[in-house]
Design an enzyme around this catalytic site. Structure first.
Site, PDB file in Angstrom:
ATOM      1  N   ARG B 123       0.812  -1.224   0.000  1.00  0.00           N
ATOM      2  CA  ARG B 123       0.000   0.000   0.000  1.00  0.00           C
ATOM      3  C   ARG B 123       0.849   1.279   0.000  1.00  0.00           C
ATOM      4  O   ARG B 123       0.374   2.335   0.411  1.00  0.00           O
ATOM      5  CB  ARG B 123      -0.979   0.026   1.178  1.00  0.00           C
ATOM      6  CG  ARG B 123      -1.929  -1.160   1.174  1.00  0.00           C
ATOM      7  CD  ARG B 123      -3.112  -0.948   2.111  1.00  0.00           C
ATOM      8  NE  ARG B 123      -3.927  -2.157   2.173  1.00  0.00           N
ATOM      9  CZ  ARG B 123      -3.768  -3.111   3.091  1.00  0.00           C
ATOM     10  NH1 ARG B 123      -2.869  -2.984   4.036  1.00  0.00           N
ATOM     11  NH2 ARG B 123      -4.537  -4.177   3.067  1.00  0.00           N
ATOM     12  N   LYS B 145       1.411  10.940 -12.050  1.00  0.00           N
ATOM     13  CA  LYS B 145       0.518   9.984 -12.705  1.00  0.00           C
ATOM     14  C   LYS B 145       1.287   8.697 -12.953  1.00  0.00           C
ATOM     15  O   LYS B 145       2.327   8.702 -13.612  1.00  0.00           O
ATOM     16  CB  LYS B 145       0.010  10.539 -14.034  1.00  0.00           C
ATOM     17  CG  LYS B 145      -1.134  11.517 -13.885  1.00  0.00           C
ATOM     18  CD  LYS B 145      -1.805  11.752 -15.228  1.00  0.00           C
ATOM     19  CE  LYS B 145      -2.946  12.742 -15.097  1.00  0.00           C
ATOM     20  NZ  LYS B 145      -3.571  13.009 -16.417  1.00  0.00           N
ATOM     21  N   GLU B 187       6.178  16.397 -26.666  1.00  0.00           N
ATOM     22  CA  GLU B 187       5.613  16.872 -25.398  1.00  0.00           C
ATOM     23  C   GLU B 187       6.130  18.275 -25.058  1.00  0.00           C
ATOM     24  O   GLU B 187       5.451  19.056 -24.390  1.00  0.00           O
ATOM     25  CB  GLU B 187       5.911  15.889 -24.257  1.00  0.00           C
ATOM     26  CG  GLU B 187       5.187  14.542 -24.374  1.00  0.00           C
ATOM     27  CD  GLU B 187       3.708  14.564 -23.929  1.00  0.00           C
ATOM     28  OE1 GLU B 187       3.177  15.628 -23.555  1.00  0.00           O
ATOM     29  OE2 GLU B 187       3.080  13.480 -23.979  1.00  0.00           O
ATOM     30  N   LYS B 229       4.784  22.227 -16.191  1.00  0.00           N
ATOM     31  CA  LYS B 229       3.980  21.101 -15.726  1.00  0.00           C
ATOM     32  C   LYS B 229       3.866  21.107 -14.202  1.00  0.00           C
ATOM     33  O   LYS B 229       2.794  20.850 -13.654  1.00  0.00           O
ATOM     34  CB  LYS B 229       4.563  19.775 -16.225  1.00  0.00           C
ATOM     35  CG  LYS B 229       3.684  18.606 -15.819  1.00  0.00           C
ATOM     36  CD  LYS B 229       3.848  17.358 -16.624  1.00  0.00           C
ATOM     37  CE  LYS B 229       2.831  16.321 -16.166  1.00  0.00           C
ATOM     38  NZ  LYS B 229       3.065  15.001 -16.741  1.00  0.00           N
ATOM     39  N   GLU B 239      -6.240  16.152 -11.072  1.00  0.00           N
ATOM     40  CA  GLU B 239      -6.964  16.405 -12.317  1.00  0.00           C
ATOM     41  C   GLU B 239      -8.456  16.606 -12.089  1.00  0.00           C
ATOM     42  O   GLU B 239      -9.289  15.970 -12.713  1.00  0.00           O
ATOM     43  CB  GLU B 239      -6.710  15.288 -13.344  1.00  0.00           C
ATOM     44  CG  GLU B 239      -7.128  15.724 -14.743  1.00  0.00           C
ATOM     45  CD  GLU B 239      -6.518  14.862 -15.857  1.00  0.00           C
ATOM     46  OE1 GLU B 239      -5.333  14.530 -15.768  1.00  0.00           O
ATOM     47  OE2 GLU B 239      -7.228  14.579 -16.815  1.00  0.00           O
ATOM     48  N   ARG B 243      -5.674  20.563 -14.798  1.00  0.00           N
ATOM     49  CA  ARG B 243      -4.635  19.638 -15.222  1.00  0.00           C
ATOM     50  C   ARG B 243      -4.946  18.957 -16.552  1.00  0.00           C
ATOM     51  O   ARG B 243      -4.041  18.549 -17.272  1.00  0.00           O
ATOM     52  CB  ARG B 243      -4.410  18.579 -14.127  1.00  0.00           C
ATOM     53  CG  ARG B 243      -3.275  17.652 -14.455  1.00  0.00           C
ATOM     54  CD  ARG B 243      -2.859  16.793 -13.278  1.00  0.00           C
ATOM     55  NE  ARG B 243      -1.795  15.904 -13.727  1.00  0.00           N
ATOM     56  CZ  ARG B 243      -1.008  15.211 -12.933  1.00  0.00           C
ATOM     57  NH1 ARG B 243      -1.148  15.302 -11.642  1.00  0.00           N
ATOM     58  NH2 ARG B 243      -0.069  14.436 -13.431  1.00  0.00           N
ATOM     59  N   ASN B 247      -3.445  17.247 -21.452  1.00  0.00           N
ATOM     60  CA  ASN B 247      -3.847  16.173 -22.359  1.00  0.00           C
ATOM     61  C   ASN B 247      -4.098  16.658 -23.786  1.00  0.00           C
ATOM     62  O   ASN B 247      -4.635  15.925 -24.610  1.00  0.00           O
ATOM     63  CB  ASN B 247      -5.105  15.483 -21.816  1.00  0.00           C
ATOM     64  CG  ASN B 247      -4.756  14.158 -21.163  1.00  0.00           C
ATOM     65  OD1 ASN B 247      -3.993  13.378 -21.720  1.00  0.00           O
ATOM     66  ND2 ASN B 247      -5.302  13.916 -19.993  1.00  0.00           N
ATOM     67  N   HIS B 250      -3.778  14.373 -26.751  1.00  0.00           N
ATOM     68  CA  HIS B 250      -3.776  13.016 -26.205  1.00  0.00           C
ATOM     69  C   HIS B 250      -5.084  12.264 -26.462  1.00  0.00           C
ATOM     70  O   HIS B 250      -5.097  11.042 -26.431  1.00  0.00           O
ATOM     71  CB  HIS B 250      -3.500  13.042 -24.696  1.00  0.00           C
ATOM     72  CG  HIS B 250      -2.060  13.326 -24.359  1.00  0.00           C
ATOM     73  ND1 HIS B 250      -1.403  14.473 -24.770  1.00  0.00           N
ATOM     74  CD2 HIS B 250      -1.142  12.613 -23.653  1.00  0.00           C
ATOM     75  CE1 HIS B 250      -0.162  14.449 -24.321  1.00  0.00           C
ATOM     76  NE2 HIS B 250       0.033  13.338 -23.645  1.00  0.00           N
ATOM     77  N   HIS B 254      -4.142   8.920 -27.844  1.00  0.00           N
ATOM     78  CA  HIS B 254      -4.396   7.648 -27.164  1.00  0.00           C
ATOM     79  C   HIS B 254      -5.171   6.691 -28.061  1.00  0.00           C
ATOM     80  O   HIS B 254      -4.951   5.483 -28.034  1.00  0.00           O
ATOM     81  CB  HIS B 254      -5.181   7.876 -25.863  1.00  0.00           C
ATOM     82  CG  HIS B 254      -4.361   8.456 -24.751  1.00  0.00           C
ATOM     83  ND1 HIS B 254      -4.928   8.934 -23.588  1.00  0.00           N
ATOM     84  CD2 HIS B 254      -3.031   8.631 -24.622  1.00  0.00           C
ATOM     85  CE1 HIS B 254      -3.971   9.375 -22.778  1.00  0.00           C
ATOM     86  NE2 HIS B 254      -2.809   9.213 -23.389  1.00  0.00           N
ATOM     87  N   HIS B 267       4.453   6.924 -27.910  1.00  0.00           N
ATOM     88  CA  HIS B 267       3.463   7.832 -27.326  1.00  0.00           C
ATOM     89  C   HIS B 267       3.630   9.255 -27.879  1.00  0.00           C
ATOM     90  O   HIS B 267       2.658   9.900 -28.283  1.00  0.00           O
ATOM     91  CB  HIS B 267       3.593   7.816 -25.802  1.00  0.00           C
ATOM     92  CG  HIS B 267       2.735   8.824 -25.109  1.00  0.00           C
ATOM     93  ND1 HIS B 267       1.357   8.766 -25.120  1.00  0.00           N
ATOM     94  CD2 HIS B 267       3.053   9.954 -24.409  1.00  0.00           C
ATOM     95  CE1 HIS B 267       0.868   9.796 -24.443  1.00  0.00           C
ATOM     96  NE2 HIS B 267       1.875  10.528 -24.003  1.00  0.00           N
TER      97      HIS B 267
END
Lengths: 361, 361
Positions: B123, B145, B187, B229, B239, B243, B247, B250, B254, B267
């Site tokens: 955890r 992330k 990016e 960032k 997010e 935030r 994206n 993206h 994606h 990517h």
């Protein structure tokens, strides 16, 4: 509806209520405030879905949400990565989004896996716990520990993630097999032993009522257990210190579960036997008096829980306990009892640990 | 050592530094403050371990920790549950405990998977990011992330989990294949386009220096990208709103990645093409002027990134975008450009989305 009791878990912006009472699963009003999005996914198992799935779906119907159900195989043996992935498959298959609410309908295994799936799906979606076993009502649905097992250790992979609400329906315990009822009573005994001598005495006086599934006694046991656990968790959400006392009986107990293979003994059975072993070690190290140890063993016996440990071999026990999450650099930490309501966390000399293991089998 | 720049990500008790400079992987002093326990597990891949594994292990040696290394297969195709489980197997096999520090040595895939493993193992255990690609230095190692892909969607399973530190060694980019360098520049372009018109002009003026792996230009690009960032993430860690602008490109990107199968396009390549598509849609909906769109496309072309989308079929694109994490109840949300430094997040009429998809192939 009958009388409902609510215990609040005070965790700031992650605070949530635990509602305790009879026949709560069918009550739309208990779910309505906690479902914000357009869809709900119920996660349950092959045993519980036929018993309470329709009641829950009927309660959700008036809310006008898209409701889907994932039915998993039943048992601790399935609390693993493969079964977790079945939940993700179902969520993506039904196009669940970031506002989809997961509802865990079942015992501790369903609650732990559903909570972990909710923590990870799209990096976090809301979830509601509807525990249907005594063990999950008194213990695993409170406090935000979620996760799955690894072949090398129990609950090794998981997250701290709090539900929106817990709806503990005492009525659901009517269908609980006797062995599972006893397993839940083990966690009730643990809670009294570590935190509240008065509650421990109440358990000693009421263990037959609990064995007999008497509703008033069960409601009181669930309420007191949740209150105590909620108080401990509110003080130490991420187990920096105090919270570890809730693991009394679990160091030995987890070793029994992992050593026999998950599902062989129920978690609560392993904890029952683990408490006997932890109390034995507490006496050997001079922390606990013999009379208290005997009282603890007597109530564990009265709850029809096992008190003799399986013969895994002493070195295997040591090996399994070294991967316990409380261990550091291989040094095992034990939760020991000083008296009812007072614990300590400590390492123990090898000789006494071996003596406890030898005496337990 | 050469000049080192440090950008701080301000997240209260989860704040952490990003160190940027040449030949940082070998510097013991950068790691020492962030390793509290007795053991370290390096997670890397078959490409990066032979290049920088020994340098990192040599840097750690003076700290006297137990160091183990997990070497994973290389590529986005392996960013899945099975590979994640290899990390857990290794951690349990080496008896990693709650204080074991994980070090992610590699690109975005290694960083995302190691971060997620750190979030889940017992955890939560500490981890350090050592990004060795431009993409991971400017983007994926900043902001917490973490996660893995699901066959039905990218990064669908994960956690927000912050590292103890990011050590971005510009020197490691010397061994980066040209295609991966371009993917990182995508990016950088995205960051300038959404947040800082001045930085976007700087990129237009310096794209050849970046293509040529010129150290001063790379250091500046990494620093400015991380600053931007970090500022966005500090305002919206999980997010809730702002935030999502990160994206940009993206949503389409994606879909390209998932539609072709992970690993077919890098990517950053998918994001490059996705920005072309998002800019096209921005113009169609009247938000962006044609001259700005052309400037964006020109710099994407100059960075040797693809601008023509693969022919997956329009309905397949729509289907893939509907499982995007920003979508709600199947409604796709697009990040669109109004001008350099200003974005908006909105749904779009089907006709314009189809026109963009038709024009992009």
């Amino acid at each position: 509806m009958g009388r409902m009791i609510t215990v609040n878990v005070e965790l700031g912006e992650r605070a949530y209520p635990i509602h305790i009472g009879a026949d709560l699963i069918g009550q739309t009003a208990l779910f309505a405030p906690h479902i914000a999005g357009n869809s709900v996914t119920i996660v349950t198992n092959t045993t519980v879905d036929p018993l309470y799935g329709d009641t829950l779906r009927a309660a959700l119907a008036p809310l006008g949400k898209q409701v889907s159900t994932v039915v998993l195989p039943d048992g601790e043996a399935y609390k693993n990565l493969e079964t977790l992935n079945l939940i993700f498959d179902a969520l993506l298959g039904s196009r669940a989004d970031r506002k989809t609410t997961l509802i865990a309908l079942g015992g501790g295994v369903i609650g732990d896996m559903t909570g972990f799936a909710a923590a990870c799906y799209m990096r976090g979606v809301p979830f509601i716990q509807v525990p249907t076993t005594l063990l999950s009502q008194v213990d695993s649905s409170v406090g935000g520990k979620t996760g799955i097992n690894h072949p090398l250790g129990k609950n090794m992979i998981g997250a701290f993630y709090q539900p929106q609400a817990v709806i503990a329906d005492i009525g659901a315990l009517r269908t609980l097999p006797a062995r599972e009822l006893a397993a839940g009573i083990a966690e009730v005994i643990k809670t009294g032993a570590i935190a509240d001598a008065g509650f421990f005495r109440w358990i000693e006086a009421n263990v037959e009522a609990l064995n007999g599934c008497e509703p008033t006694a069960l409601a009181e046991a669930v309420k007191r257990s949740c209150e105590i656990k909620a108080s401990v968790v509110a003080q130490d959400e991420r187990e920096g210190g105090l919270r570890a006392i809730l693991n009394f009986g679990h160091t030995f107990g987890h070793a029994i579960e992992a050593g026999l293979g998950y599902g062989e003994w129920l978690h609560g059975e392993a904890v029952g036997c683990g408490m006997v072993m932890a109390a034995d070690l507490s006496v050997r190290l001079g922390y606990l008096d013999e009379a208290s140890r005997k009282r603890l063993v007597d109530v564990i016996v009265a709850a029809h829980l096992p008190t003799r440990a399986p013969a895994l071999g002493e070195s295997r026990y040591i090996e399994l306990m070294q991967v316990d999450k409380k261990a550091e650099a291989g040094a095992i930490k034990f939760i020991l009892l000083k008296r009812f309501g007072e614990t300590l966390i400590t390492q123990a000399p090898d000789a006494e640990v071996h003596a406890t293991l030898a005496a337990a089998v």
